[in-house]
Design a protein around this motif. Structure first.
Motif, short mmCIF file in Angstrom:
data_model
loop_
_atom_site.label_atom_id
_atom_site.label_comp_id
_atom_site.label_asym_id
_atom_site.label_seq_id
_atom_site.Cartn_x
_atom_site.Cartn_y
_atom_site.Cartn_z
N ASN A 50 0.82 -1.20 0.00
CA ASN A 50 0.00 0.00 0.00
C ASN A 50 0.86 1.26 0.00
OD1 ASN A 50 -2.14 -1.73 0.15
ND2 ASN A 50 -2.90 -1.03 2.13
N ALA A 51 1.96 1.21 0.75
CA ALA A 51 2.86 2.37 0.79
C ALA A 51 3.43 2.67 -0.59
CB ALA A 51 3.97 2.13 1.80
N ALA A 52 3.81 1.61 -1.33
CA ALA A 52 4.34 1.81 -2.67
C ALA A 52 3.28 2.36 -3.61
CB ALA A 52 4.90 0.48 -3.21
N TYR A 53 2.05 1.84 -3.50
CA TYR A 53 0.96 2.38 -4.31
C TYR A 53 0.69 3.85 -3.95
CZ TYR A 53 -0.53 -2.37 -5.78
OH TYR A 53 -0.61 -3.63 -6.33
N ALA A 54 0.74 4.17 -2.66
CA ALA A 54 0.51 5.55 -2.23
C ALA A 54 1.59 6.47 -2.78
CB ALA A 54 0.45 5.63 -0.71
N ALA A 55 2.84 6.01 -2.77
CA ALA A 55 3.92 6.79 -3.36
C ALA A 55 3.70 7.00 -4.85
CB ALA A 55 5.27 6.11 -3.11
N ASP A 56 3.20 5.98 -5.52
CA ASP A 56 2.82 6.07 -6.94
C ASP A 56 1.80 7.19 -7.14
OD1 ASP A 56 0.83 5.53 -9.10
OD2 ASP A 56 2.05 3.78 -9.56
N GLY A 57 0.73 7.18 -6.34
CA GLY A 57 -0.29 8.21 -6.46
C GLY A 57 0.24 9.59 -6.17
N ILE A 61 0.75 13.21 -8.90
CA ILE A 61 0.29 14.58 -8.68
C ILE A 61 1.45 15.53 -8.41
CG2 ILE A 61 -1.19 16.03 -7.25
CD1 ILE A 61 -2.68 13.95 -9.00
N HIS A 62 2.42 15.06 -7.63
CA HIS A 62 3.51 15.93 -7.18
C HIS A 62 4.74 15.87 -8.08
CE1 HIS A 62 5.51 18.39 -4.20
NE2 HIS A 62 6.52 17.53 -4.14
N GLY A 63 4.85 14.84 -8.92
CA GLY A 63 5.98 14.71 -9.81
C GLY A 63 7.03 13.71 -9.37
N MET A 64 7.11 13.42 -8.07
CA MET A 64 8.05 12.43 -7.53
C MET A 64 7.61 12.10 -6.11
SD MET A 64 11.30 14.97 -7.00
CE MET A 64 10.95 15.84 -8.52
N ALA A 65 8.17 11.02 -5.54
CA ALA A 65 7.76 10.58 -4.22
C ALA A 65 8.88 9.82 -3.56
CB ALA A 65 6.50 9.71 -4.31
N ALA A 66 8.73 9.57 -2.25
CA ALA A 66 9.71 8.79 -1.49
C ALA A 66 9.01 7.70 -0.71
CB ALA A 66 10.50 9.69 -0.55
N TYR A 89 6.34 5.26 -15.56
CA TYR A 89 7.21 6.45 -15.57
C TYR A 89 6.96 7.37 -14.37
CZ TYR A 89 8.61 5.19 -20.32
OH TYR A 89 9.12 4.53 -21.41
N LEU A 90 7.18 6.85 -13.17
CA LEU A 90 6.99 7.64 -11.96
C LEU A 90 8.26 7.58 -11.11
CD1 LEU A 90 3.41 6.35 -11.28
CD2 LEU A 90 3.99 8.73 -11.76
N PRO A 91 8.90 8.71 -10.86
CA PRO A 91 10.11 8.73 -10.04
C PRO A 91 9.78 8.52 -8.56
CG PRO A 91 9.94 10.72 -11.41
CD PRO A 91 8.60 10.04 -11.42
N ARG A 156 12.50 9.42 -15.32
CA ARG A 156 11.15 9.46 -14.72
C ARG A 156 10.77 8.07 -14.22
NH1 ARG A 156 11.18 14.25 -13.47
NH2 ARG A 156 9.00 14.02 -12.84
N ARG A 157 11.69 7.43 -13.48
CA ARG A 157 11.46 6.08 -12.99
C ARG A 157 12.07 5.92 -11.60
NH1 ARG A 157 11.93 2.96 -18.85
NH2 ARG A 157 9.73 2.38 -18.90
N PRO A 158 11.71 4.85 -10.88
CA PRO A 158 12.20 4.68 -9.51
C PRO A 158 13.70 4.43 -9.44
CG PRO A 158 10.26 3.29 -9.93
CD PRO A 158 10.74 3.80 -11.26
N VAL A 159 14.26 4.73 -8.26
CA VAL A 159 15.63 4.37 -7.94
C VAL A 159 15.64 3.70 -6.57
CG1 VAL A 159 16.70 6.18 -9.33
CG2 VAL A 159 16.14 6.65 -6.94
N TYR A 160 16.67 2.88 -6.33
CA TYR A 160 16.82 2.11 -5.09
C TYR A 160 18.02 2.65 -4.33
CZ TYR A 160 17.47 -2.21 -2.25
OH TYR A 160 17.62 -3.14 -1.24
N MET A 161 17.81 2.98 -3.05
CA MET A 161 18.89 3.46 -2.19
C MET A 161 18.93 2.59 -0.94
SD MET A 161 18.21 7.59 -2.56
CE MET A 161 19.92 8.09 -2.33
N GLY A 162 19.96 1.75 -0.83
CA GLY A 162 20.10 0.87 0.33
C GLY A 162 20.98 1.52 1.40
#
Length: 545
Positions: A50-57, A61-66, A89-91, A156-162
């Motif tokens: 759900n958190a990932a879907y919420a970040a998608d949403g 609207i905002h252009g990017m998410a965390a 295509y969502l960062p 315009r796509r996700p990135v992974y930061m460990g």
């Protein structure tokens, strides 16, 4: 400044104020830093998917998410949502809390692992779903953060930061300047724009097809300027609905191949040139691959390249192309169809809720600036052909199509723009996957209008499979209208409607109640929107090679 503090400060500078996620021990340094930041908020979700879907949403609207998750169990729960963000295509900056570096070096058998001493398994699993990734250390933190930011914003796509938990709280080492955005080769840019201008100048008829990348790259104003300068009519495909203002006089309606809007299909496919701006001929965009656009007579400006007929011009950005093209594009007068919406609701007020009443009534309630989030399935396929008011947006996960996406995505969208009205329309089958996220709307003081379409099972699956009555399309029968109370949404307006009059009355009350509203809409089992019926009829082409 510590490693995680540095990363969060850069995300805040980009405009990200909220971090979605679920608490987890390896991610405590990330979560502590978010909660300790005076300009950022921790947005706790019911689960990591759900958190990932919420970040998608939120990113829509905002252009990017965390997004923040813990190692292994958390990040794997979220990976489906990350894959959807990649496909569409969502960062999204995915911050993953990992076991400490010493634990990893010693190959200790610790919780949330596979018990084999291997700690890079999940990092490697994420690779296909992100455009860039890194394990962040004090020494590489500054440079890698800038590299990942540049990758996310360009692609315009996700990135992974460990973040190994000990590294996250160590001071950063070194400094570096942000990575400059790529610049277009002026010779290639001029050649591409000249090719577009020459092609359009030689056409009597042409139309513009703005695509989802216009929205994802934040270039709606630039694309609209192209429409205004050229005076060309424009149409959108399903994934691209509302990327430009549908009240604009040059908008002619939705293009969906041979399935819907025959006048629009005949016009588009009869044009001398079809000018795409970030459009993609996916299965649902192309009307089950029934769209017939002659590639030799088409143009498409993508986010980092241009195609004119069979010629390609690479490594030039969409913004540069549109900015230069608007100065040179020829102006034309082209006769085109007029946009048609869904019309007025038709039905017996005291009768069952029918398709002819439901979707036009939903269209009727829409207002300028609304954010409409429609779940994958028959509901979005009906609303996709509504005529949207000025400034409104239509969000649907058209390509990835993960059912359950819409409810948490609507929450994320509402968090990104709480001043706008959020309308969520979801089917009850999809809703059962992620319904618990309704509780978050109330928790954060949001007041959505939520419609749950209850047609007694997975209707879109019934229409696409060989045996519509087969058991796997059935669902447990929930009392949907009682869910908000159980989920803590005190004071919400909730109801269950079965007739056209009840639906109309419920919508009127929802718009005036001043709280969140949740309406269960009951229809017959096979009350399917026209497009979903067409998909049933074109299953062969939908699933063909």
């Amino acid at each position: 400044m510590t490693v995680i503090q540095h990363v969060l400060s850069r995300l805040r500078e980009l405009g990200i104020k909220d971090v979605f996620g679920v608490a987890g021990d390896y991610a405590f340094p990330i979560e502590d830093a978010v909660c300790g930041h005076n300009e950022m908020r921790w947005i706790g979700n019911c689960n990591e998917l759900n958190a990932a879907y919420a970040a998608d949403g939120y990113a829509r609207i905002h252009g990017m998410a965390a997004l923040s998750t813990t190692y292994g169990v958390g990040e794997l729960s979220a990976i489906n949502g990350i894959a959807g963000a990649y496909a569409e295509y969502l960062p999204v900056f995915h911050l993953v809390g990992m076991p400490a570096s010493g634990v990893q070096a010693a190959r200790r058998l610790v919780h949330h692992t596979l018990g084999n001493g291997e700690f890079d398994i999940f990092y490697n699993m994420a690779e296909p779903m992100v455009c860039a990734r890194a394990i962040i250390t004090p020494e590489n933190c500054v440079a890698e953060t800038e590299r990942l930011i540049a990758a996310a914003l360009h692609s315009r796509r996700p990135v992974y930061m460990g973040f190994p938990s000990d590294f996250a709280i160590m001071p950063v080492v070194g400094a570096v300047q942000p990575v400059a955005a790529p610049t277009a080769d002026p010779v290639v840019l001029d050649a591409a724009v000249t090719a577009i201008v020459d092609t359009l100048s030689g056409c009597k008829t042409a139309c513009i097809v703005p695509g989802i990348l216009v929205s994802r790259c934040g270039l709606a104003d630039e694309a609209q300027a192209i429409v205004d300068a050229s005076n060309l009519p424009f149409t959108t495909m399903f994934m691209d609905k509302c990327v430009l203002d549908e009240t604009h006089p040059n908008y002619i309606g939705m293009y969906d191949g041979k399935l819907m809007n025959e006048q629009v299909r005949a016009f588009v496919e009869g044009c001398d040139c079809v000018f795409g701006i970030g459009a993609m001929l996916t299965d649902f965009n192309s009307g089950s691959f029934t769209a017939q656009v002659d590639r030799s007579k088409s143009i498409n400006v993508m986010h980092d390249m241009v195609r004119v007929g069979s010629a390609f011009y690479n490594n030039i950005g969409m913004k540069d192309v549109l900015t230069e093209l608007v100065k040179r594009i020829p102006r034309k007068e082209v006769q085109a169809p007029r946009v048609e919406g869904l019309g007025a609701p038709q039905g017996d007020p005291d009768g069952k809720i029918t398709v002819d009443y439901l979707y036009p009534r939903w269209q009727q309630m829409l207002k300028p600036g609304d954010m409409l989030i429609a779940e994958t399935g028959t509901s979005s396929m009906g609303l996709g052909f509504a005529h949207m008011p000025k400034g409104s947006t239509f969000q649907n996960q058209t390509l990835w199509g993960s059912i359950g996406w819409a409810t948490p995505a609507a929450f994320g969208a509402a968090m990104a723009a709480p001043h706008r009205r959020t309308i969520l329309v979801t089917g009850e089958g999809s809703h059962q996957l992620t319904a618990q996220e309704v509780s978050q709307f109330h928790r954060f003081g949001l007041k959505p209008i939520i419609f749950v379409l209850n047609n007694d099972g997975y209707l879109i699956e019934r229409l696409l499979c060989n045996d519509p009555e087969i058991y796997y399309n059935d669902l447990a029968k929930w009392h949907y209208a009682r869910l908000p109370e159980a989920l803590g949404c005190d004071g919400w307006f909730t109801t269950r409607v079965t007739t056209c009059f009840e639906l109309d009355e419920a919508i009127n009350k929802a718009e005036l109640c001043g709280t969140g509203a949740y309406i269960e809409v009951v229809t017959d089992r096979y009350a399917a929107s026209p497009l979903s019926q067409k998909l049933h009829e074109t299953r062969d082409s939908l699933y063909s090679a």
